[in-house]
Design an enzyme around this catalytic site. Structure first.
Site, PDB file in Angstrom:
ATOM      1  N   ASP A  67      -7.710   2.839  -3.158  1.00 57.05           N
ATOM      2  CA  ASP A  67      -8.662   2.807  -2.005  1.00 57.05           C
ATOM      3  C   ASP A  67      -8.930   4.170  -1.500  1.00 57.05           C
ATOM      4  OD1 ASP A  67      -9.998   2.445   0.563  1.00 57.05           O
ATOM      5  OD2 ASP A  67      -8.278   1.234   1.181  1.00 57.05           O
ATOM      6  N   LYS A 103      -3.787   4.778  -1.741  1.00 57.47           N
ATOM      7  CA  LYS A 103      -4.417   5.395  -1.262  1.00 57.47           C
ATOM      8  C   LYS A 103      -4.918   6.726  -1.827  1.00 57.47           C
ATOM      9  CE  LYS A 103      -4.841   2.699   2.656  1.00 57.47           C
ATOM     10  NZ  LYS A 103      -6.405   2.082   2.886  1.00 57.47           N
ATOM     11  N   ASP A 106     -15.423  -1.741   2.156  1.00 53.62           N
ATOM     12  CA  ASP A 106     -14.620  -1.785   3.307  1.00 53.62           C
ATOM     13  C   ASP A 106     -15.210  -1.479   4.439  1.00 53.62           C
ATOM     14  OD1 ASP A 106     -12.663  -2.166   5.312  1.00 53.62           O
ATOM     15  OD2 ASP A 106     -11.104  -1.061   4.311  1.00 53.62           O
ATOM     16  N   THR A 115       0.870  -1.154   0.003  1.00 55.18           N
ATOM     17  CA  THR A 115      -0.095  -0.128  -0.007  1.00 55.18           C
ATOM     18  C   THR A 115       0.953   1.120   0.139  1.00 55.18           C
ATOM     19  OG1 THR A 115      -1.596  -1.268   1.388  1.00 55.18           O
ATOM     20  CG2 THR A 115      -1.961   1.172   1.066  1.00 55.18           C
ATOM     21  N   ASP A 174      -0.159  -6.295   4.203  1.00 50.43           N
ATOM     22  CA  ASP A 174       1.195  -5.873   4.273  1.00 50.43           C
ATOM     23  C   ASP A 174       1.461  -4.972   5.335  1.00 50.43           C
ATOM     24  OD1 ASP A 174      -0.591  -3.879   3.524  1.00 50.43           O
ATOM     25  OD2 ASP A 174       0.690  -2.842   2.136  1.00 50.43           O
ATOM     26  N   LYS A 183      -1.600  -1.187  -4.106  1.00 43.99           N
ATOM     27  CA  LYS A 183      -2.912  -0.206  -3.701  1.00 43.99           C
ATOM     28  C   LYS A 183      -2.410   0.843  -3.495  1.00 43.99           C
ATOM     29  CE  LYS A 183      -5.534  -1.117   0.053  1.00 43.99           C
ATOM     30  NZ  LYS A 183      -6.443  -1.669   0.901  1.00 43.99           N
ATOM     31  N   ASP A 188      -4.540  -8.303   0.849  1.00 40.67           N
ATOM     32  CA  ASP A 188      -3.674  -7.018   1.304  1.00 40.67           C
ATOM     33  C   ASP A 188      -3.479  -7.273   2.822  1.00 40.67           C
ATOM     34  OD1 ASP A 188      -3.063  -4.631   1.675  1.00 40.67           O
ATOM     35  OD2 ASP A 188      -5.131  -3.715   2.172  1.00 40.67           O
ATOM     36  N   GLU A 241     -11.719   0.390  -3.950  1.00 35.92           N
ATOM     37  CA  GLU A 241     -12.080   0.047  -2.695  1.00 35.92           C
ATOM     38  C   GLU A 241     -12.857   1.509  -2.247  1.00 35.92           C
ATOM     39  OE1 GLU A 241     -10.160  -1.830   1.325  1.00 35.92           O
ATOM     40  OE2 GLU A 241      -9.148  -1.822  -0.842  1.00 35.92           O
ATOM     41  N   LYS A 292     -11.803  -7.737   7.435  1.00 32.47           N
ATOM     42  CA  LYS A 292     -10.918  -7.418   8.301  1.00 32.47           C
ATOM     43  C   LYS A 292     -11.198  -8.016   9.696  1.00 32.47           C
ATOM     44  CE  LYS A 292      -9.273  -3.352   5.742  1.00 32.47           C
ATOM     45  NZ  LYS A 292      -9.118  -1.771   5.683  1.00 32.47           N
TER      46      LYS A 292
END
Length: 336
Positions: free
Chosen positions: A181, A154, A230, A129, A304, A152, A302, A207, A252
């Site tokens: 995202d 942000k 999410d 990310t 990381d 990914k 995802d 996302e 999550k």
């Protein structure tokens, strides 16, 4: 059901320092506090870690308070199904649930993935990310990631800057799978303007583009890029409401309250025709390892979180050629 044997509970807060400030829509993080639960029964020990859900004010301090309020019930002996009824979804249940899985594996002499019904476990390609920094900095960070295979990035809701970010990263890294995202940062109007740019940049996952509570605005949104929920999906009961609005469920463990419900969400999402993703709040390898079990069943991974830390726990997960590797000695290993 007969009562489980007594358990000794310990719960602590650890503060994880980040290598550098991390920016998303509406937040900048410099450190991440986490709650760590340790359960002892005889000579066996199980552990679980939770960061909570920051945008719901589910903080480690609140996690500890919630667990301490149920200390006597937990220490009398509890199993994972009883825990689902005792604690609500969130960080407190996640930490205890994962500690129970770990403890059960060690008592049974079998790894968690076997207890979860999986035939095998293998490394998975994970996204790495990028913080929502200025476009030149994001492009430089993308180049510095080296031999990763999925990125990914942000976004922060500033349409012009987000467009520059996307174009800069794709120009810097023509070789990678790319997802974005928005962390609830866009409106339906700005999303309509952003989408053609994402398509042109070969973005393959979008996302949480809109704020939680505005999911209905995605009805009729014709996107060639899969849209993932999410913040709009916290637990099992939210999955049905995603159909017709989202294509992917981002699970999550801090949101849904642990590995037990996460596995249930996988089944529910598949039954609803949705794809499945597993993500993480920033945390150590102790938090990634239970999610790695879920990753075996997912379309997108995802995980990381430890790469942002100045120091990870030991033993730790390993990142190699864009994949996450997690051995049984990190967490949930039952074999001697």
């Amino acid at each position: 059901m007969s009562a489980s044997p007594p358990i000794e509970l310990q719960v602590d807060i650890e503060r994880l320092t980040l290598k550098a400030p991390f920016r998303i829509s509406g937040y900048t993080f410099t450190e991440v506090p986490v709650a760590v639960v340790t359960l002892r029964r005889g000579d066996k020990v199980g552990r679980g870690e939770a960061a909570g859900v920051y945008y719901l004010e589910d903080t480690p301090d609140r996690i500890v308070q919630t667990i301490e309020a149920q200390r006597s019930r937990i220490e009398r002996g509890i199993d994972r199904e009883q825990l689902l009824r005792l604690l609500p979804a969130g960080g407190a249940r996640n930490a205890v649930d994962c500690a129970l899985w770990d403890l059960e594996a060690r008592e049974a002499g079998r790894p968690v993935w076997e207890l979860a019904g999986l035939d095998h476990i293998a490394p998975r390609i994970t996204t790495f990310t990028l913080s929502a920094d200025d476009p030149p900095a994001v492009a430089q960070a993308a180049m510095a990631l080296g031999q990763v295979r999925a990125i990914k990035m942000k976004l922060n809701g500033d349409l012009a800057t987000d467009i520059e970010r996307v174009r800069a990263v794709r120009e810097a890294r023509a070789d990678v799978w790319l997802g974005v995202d928005a962390n609830q940062g866009h409106t339906r109007q700005s999303l309509d303007k952003l989408l053609p740019v994402l398509v042109d940049a070969r973005v393959q996952l979008l996302e949480q583009p809109l704020p939680r509570g505005q999911e209905a605005q995605l009805e009729g949104f014709d996107s060639p890029i899969p849209v993932a929920a999410d913040e709009s999906v916290q637990g099992l009961t939210d999955v049905a409401g995603l159909v017709g609005r989202f294509d992917v469920v981002n699970i999550k463990l801090d949101k849904c309250g642990g590995l037990t419900e996460a596995l249930q969400i996988v089944n529910e999402a598949r039954s609803a025709g949705l794809q499945v993703m597993v993500g993480n709040m920033v945390g150590t390898s102790l938090a990634m390892a239970p999610a790695f079990v879920v990753a075996q069943l997912c379309d997108y991974v995802d995980l990381d979180g430890p790469t942002f830390l100045a120091q990870d726990c030991r033993p730790s997960v390993r990142y190699d050629s864009g994949s996450i590797h997690c051995s049984e000695n990190v967490w949930g290993g039952g074999r001697a």
